[in-house]
Enzyme design. Structure first.
Site, PDB file in Angstrom:
ATOM      1  CB  ALA A  61      -1.017   0.018   1.073  1.00  0.00           C
ATOM      2  N   GLY A 102       0.671  -5.195   1.444  1.00  0.00           N
ATOM      3  CA  GLY A 102      -0.779  -5.005   0.581  1.00  0.00           C
ATOM      4  C   GLY A 102       0.094  -6.363  -1.264  1.00  0.00           C
ATOM      5  CD  GLU A 105      -3.457  -7.807   2.592  1.00  0.00           C
ATOM      6  OE1 GLU A 105      -3.520  -8.155   3.344  1.00  0.00           O
ATOM      7  OE2 GLU A 105      -2.432  -6.642   2.608  1.00  0.00           O
ATOM      8  CD  GLU A 125       0.719  -5.838   6.137  1.00  0.00           C
ATOM      9  OE1 GLU A 125       0.236  -5.542   4.669  1.00  0.00           O
ATOM     10  OE2 GLU A 125       1.146  -6.738   6.426  1.00  0.00           O
TER      11      GLU A 125
END
Length: 692
Positions: A61, A102, A105, A125
């Site tokens: 992200a 991310g 993910e 994270e």
């Protein structure tokens, strides 16, 4: 363009193009969805390959969008992953270089995954005070198992892709170009009848998942301290086997938003960006070429000099270590070898690496041996006369274009530079002790320091793994100028009735790695005493720390003498409250007519932390630091300020400058030296912050 789309042999290739790490900002997320929709609408396209351009699959992200309107705009990352997962045409992730947060993910939402060797894989994270917020806590346990996934998520470290080859995360490892291999795999899986496998449809397999999570919770609670993210990670991981997928995904998202909006994650993210911002100078563009540094000299073979040398040896850079006597040189060489041998015994260093590093070290008692070096770092005793004579000699010997650096922690770099005929080549490189361990490097910019010298200093800091912060010239620069005020306020607490152990206990409970008096004993109280005596001589009106001076006059310098503010048993580092120190304080109070007062821990913390804040504000006003976050970086990496509070200036922002000013004004009623700095007054009036 944030994504690129092309069709190769009936396979649509969607490439994330958002350098440097292909962060998943809003434009990228939108581009991926549009690419999938375009491929699904094209009858000629058989399957989809998703990959990243340049040096990353995706680093995750874009944290700059957190707590901003862009961060909440659709398509959010969960929407993107749902689009991929529900694509009627198979999607193959071609993972290379970096797939973190991310990015991982994103790969796990694809139907198939193929990876290049040596890619770094992580759900990191937790290091930002967060948890994976787009299904990471749900999909990873389904792919690699509950225990392995929990370890990755709770610790946040990265793993090489080849170590995960048989974990279930990847369907294949690519032997050649990963995109070519992914296209070939896409052709193959497109020929299979659907539906294609979705990770969400898998089950978490474990013999006793509840028991495993319970044991892990106890271990995490013991080490997590003030950090809420590890426990929230476990909450979400537990949902992966106890709730339906969509319910678990919703719980994960709630936990993520709670953490993202909380003070700890905001502080950790601030620290992350502060470290990166500190390496940038507005008036030194990237186009300024750095000088070549292939050989380094360190003048002074004491503990600081040997520690400095080890930084460069560890980076594969040859070092010549210079001192005045054979005994000093041999002791320095032995110190370096002993440190490396300790690393070998602990399994942190290979014997071959030790020998390679030692082979890069040359020692000399002749300062003339620095003449072929590109960077010369002076690390002699903190005495101006000695440093001036050293630089006078270096000016005569060092080759043209060599950078001459002083490791002074407080002295005037401009005065040192003026001793040479090349002040443009002079810079301060203030390492922190132990120099081979501490991450902070204060780069002190003299009035005449050349831009390419600064650029080179920043590049050198990166090579040796330091967090570099540029400071202007003043007594103590950023860190030690502020710590002097902190120490002064700590001394005032003793003068008014507090005990060293109470002061230390209060600030350590706040999160400081060490209280001011334990820190003084560790560093050596004589060091601060020497600095105070210099300041007394330069300015007779300089506030005196009479109790500290009395302590040092008795020879109680701390751990190295077995007694300081605390007492120490032989060979032990444990600080024990000292009856001798208490008696000295009681005698002082009686002599000065002081009725000892009681301080709450909250008041102790407020006085000491706000002392840092007010002096930091003055440093900003004077332009000694370029930005408030630079001051935070100094204190996070050099002085043990708790990372989860973001640094002293960010902490003040968190409290609110109106409230900080109010406290300072209250203290100023009894002591005018607490008058808030002008920038504190202005920002409080504006409702603004240091780190706006």
């Amino acid at each position: 363009m944030s994504t690129q789309y092309k069709v190769v042999d009936n396979i649509a290739v969607i490439e994330i193009a958002n350098p440097p790490v292909n962060g998943l900002g809003h434009a990228v997320r939108l581009g991926i969805v549009e690419g999938v929709d375009r491929a699904c609408a094209d009858a000629a396209v058989e399957a989809i390959v998703l990959t990243g351009a340049g040096k990353a699959f995706s680093g995750g992200a874009d944290m700059r969008e957190f707590n901003s309107p862009k961060g909440g705009r659709e398509p959010g990352l969960n929407t993107v992953l749902s689009v991929i997962e529900n694509s009627p045409k198979p999607v193959v992730a071609a993972v290379h270089s970096v797939a973190m947060g991310g990015g991982l993910e994103l790969a796990m939402s694809c139907h198939y995954r193929i990876a290049a060797a040596k890619a770094r894989i992580a759900l990191s994270e937790v290091t930002m005070g967060l948890l994976p917020g787009a299904g990471g806590t749900q999909r990873l346990p389904r792919l690699i198992g509950l225990e392995a996934a929990t370890h990755m998520i709770v610790h946040g470290g990265s793993i090489a892709s080849e170590k995960l080859a048989d974990s279930g995360l990847f369907d294949r490892m690519a032997e050649g170009d990963v995109v070519d291999a992914a296209i070939a795999m896409a052709k193959e899986v497109a020929a299979r009848p659907g539906p294609h496998p979705r990770v969400r449809d898998m089950q978490v397999k474990h013999g006793n998942p509840e028991g495993f999570i319970a044991i892990t919770r106890a271990a995490v609670e013991a080490r997590a301290g003030h950090l809420p993210a590890p426990q929230r990670c476990l909450d979400a991981i537990e949902a992966s086997f106890s709730l339906p997928f969509d319910d678990a995904l919703a719980l994960e998202r709630r936990c993520f938003l709670e953490l993202m909006n909380g003070p700890v994650s905001k502080s950790l993210r601030h620290a992350f960006f502060a470290e990166r911002a500190a390496a940038k100078l507005a008036d030194v563009p990237d186009a300024v070429l750095e000088r070549t540094v292939e050989r380094v000299a360190v003048v002074g073979a004491g503990l600081m000099g040997t520690g400095i040398a080890m930084n460069f040896l560890g980076a594969g850079i040859p070092v010549v270590l210079v001192d005045v006597s054979d005994a000093a040189i041999e002791k320095g060489r032995a110190t370096i070898r002993a440190s490396y041998e300790a690393g070998v015994q602990k399994g942190k260093l290979q014997q071959a690496t030790l020998e390679t590093r030692m082979s890069l070290l040359r020692t000399s008692t002749g300062i003339g041996d620095v003449r072929d070096c590109d960077l010369v770092i002076e690390a002699v005793y903190e005495d101006m006369a000695l440093k001036l004579s050293t630089f006078c000699a270096l000016d005569e010997i060092a080759k043209p274009g060599a950078i001459l650096a002083t490791n002074t922690s407080t002295l005037d770099v401009d005065r040192i530079a003026a001793e040479t005929r090349r002040p443009r080549d002079v810079v301060g490189l203030h390492f922190f002790s132990p120099a081979h361990v501490m991450k902070l490097l204060e780069i002190v910019r003299g009035e005449k320091t050349a831009p390419d010298v600064l650029q080179t200093a920043l590049a050198v800091a990166r090579r040796i793994g330091k967090v570099a912060v540029v400071s202007g010239v003043c007594d103590g620069f950023i860190g030690n100028r502020m710590i002097a005020k902190y120490a002064r306020r700590a001394g005032e607490l003793l003068e008014q009735g507090a005990l060293p152990e109470q002061v230390d206990r209060a600030v350590e409970a706040f999160g400081m790695a060490m209280g001011p008096f334990r820190m003084g004993d560790l560093a050596g109280n004589d060091i601060g005493w020497a600095i105070r005596k210099r300041r007394y001589a330069e300015d007779p009106a300089h506030p005196r720390f009479e109790i500290g001076d009395r302590l040092c006059e008795t020879g109680h310098f701390g751990q190295k003498t077995g007694a300081g503010w605390y007492d120490y048993e032989a060979g032990q580092r444990k600080a024990r409250p000292s009856p001798r120190t208490r008696a000295m304080l009681e005698a002082f109070w009686k002599e000065k007519g002081v009725t000892p007062r009681r301080f709450s821990d909250a008041e102790i913390v407020e006085r000491l932390v706000y002392a840092l804040v007010n002096e930091g504000a003055a440093i900003l006003e004077e332009g000694i630091a370029a930005r408030a976050s630079d001051i935070d970086a100094v204190y996070l990496h050099g002085y043990g300020f708790p990372t989860w509070r973001g640094g002293p200036m960010f902490y003040a922002d968190t409290v609110g400058l109106f409230n900080v000013r109010r406290s300072m004004r209250a203290m100023a009623q009894g002591d005018p030296s607490w008058k808030p700095a002008a920038i504190v007054e202005r920002l409080a009036d504006e409702g603004a912050a240091f780190n706006a």
